[in-house]
Design an enzyme around this catalytic site. Structure first.
Site: not given
Ligand code: SPM
Length: 276
Positions: A33, A88, A108, A139, A157-158, A164
């Site tokens: 990405q 993060d 990650e 993965d 925490d996706s 992916p």
């Molecule tokens: N640790 C932070 C990572 C963030 N994970 C969630 C990201 C979501 C981003 N989009 C939010 C809503 C839009 N569909």
């Protein structure tokens, strides 16, 4: 002179969010990405993947505290914790606030995320220096197939279910996570907003209810996400987040900005138009 960052993810549906920024601190194209760090005017530093906001310094705690502590405070002894995604380090940071954690694993797919966040977000990525932390750069959907009966808590925490991360919203992945859990394990997954993504949530709820005796959806306020909030799926083999809430564990948690006893309960109260 200022510029505007515009999240275009759902622009075709007629909605977006735009944030004024001073400068772009780093831009990296990884194998998976585009990763950008902005210095914004209103929200401090902001992490963006493929033009979608992942976090800002302003409200990251709302997200990271809520993905972690609801499950961590519902389980009596969460020694082994796995974070899938979350490069993060914010979700791991919150999980590691619990002294009973012995192993804090993070899987990650993109090591560049960790690298970039260590440079720009030391308050979020500090968890990587904790001796209990072990990182796996692979993965998450494959990693989980190799683990059986080990984790007390898995936190997914996706990013959003495109590219992916799409596989992380599928029943097969949940089945494999169930196998990786101990007999009393709990999973919490990033499950989008009940304002904009009801079909995604209902699909997760439908298969999760078949797999787990306890399924619940709860949410947190994140003003820098397009709908201002984001929700989580709570899937548990044994502990109910309301009945089994362990209030006494709150005392051991330092520097909370959003999560509290009251929020633990109110986060599960959903609007009348959204019953699952
Ligand atoms: N640790 C932070 C990572 C963030 N994970 C969630 C990201 C979501 C981003 N989009 C939010 C809503 C839009 N569909």
């Amino acid at each position: 002179m200022h510029n505007w960052f515009i999240e275009e993810l759902e622009m075709d549906l007629g909605r977006s969010i735009q944030i004024k920024y001073k400068t772009i601190l780093e831009s990296v194209k990884s194998e998976f990405q585009q990763i950008d760090v902005y210095d914004t005017l209103p929200f401090g530093k902001m992490l963006v993947h493929d033009e979608v906001i992942m976090l800002t310094e302003f409200d990251e705690a709302h997200y990271h505290e809520m993905i972690a502590h609801v499950a961590m405070n519902s389980h009596p002894n969460p020694e082994n914790v796995l974070v899938i995604g979350g490069g993060d380090g914010g979700t791991l940071r919150e999980a590691l606030k619990h002294p009973e954690v012995k192993a804090g694993h993070l899987c990650e797919i993109d090591d560049k995320v960790v690298e970039v966040c260590k440079r720009h977000f030391p308050n979020i990525s500090g968890s990587f220096d904790d001796p209990r932390t072990e990182c796996f750069f692979e993965d998450g959907a494959e990693f989980i197939k190799k683990r059986k009966n080990f984790y007390h808590i898995i936190l997914v925490d996706s990013s959003d279910p495109i590219g992916p991360a799409e596989v992380l919203f599928k029943e097969e992945f949940y089945k494999n996570m169930k196998e990786a859990l101990t007999d009393d394990g709990i999973i919490v997954t990033q499950s989008e907003s009940f304002m904009y993504h009801r079909a995604v949530i209902k699909n997760i709820a439908e298969f999760s209810k078949k797999l787990f005796p306890i399924y619940r959806y709860y949410y947190t306020m994140v003003p820098t996400y397009p709908s201002g909030l984001i929700g989580f799926s709570y899937c548990s083999k044994k502990y109910d987040p309301i009945k089994d809430f362990r209030e006494e564990k709150l005392e051991q948690l330092k520097n909370l900005k959003y999560y509290s006893k009251e929020i633990h309960h109110s986060a599960f109260k959903l609007p009348a138009f959204f019953k699952i």
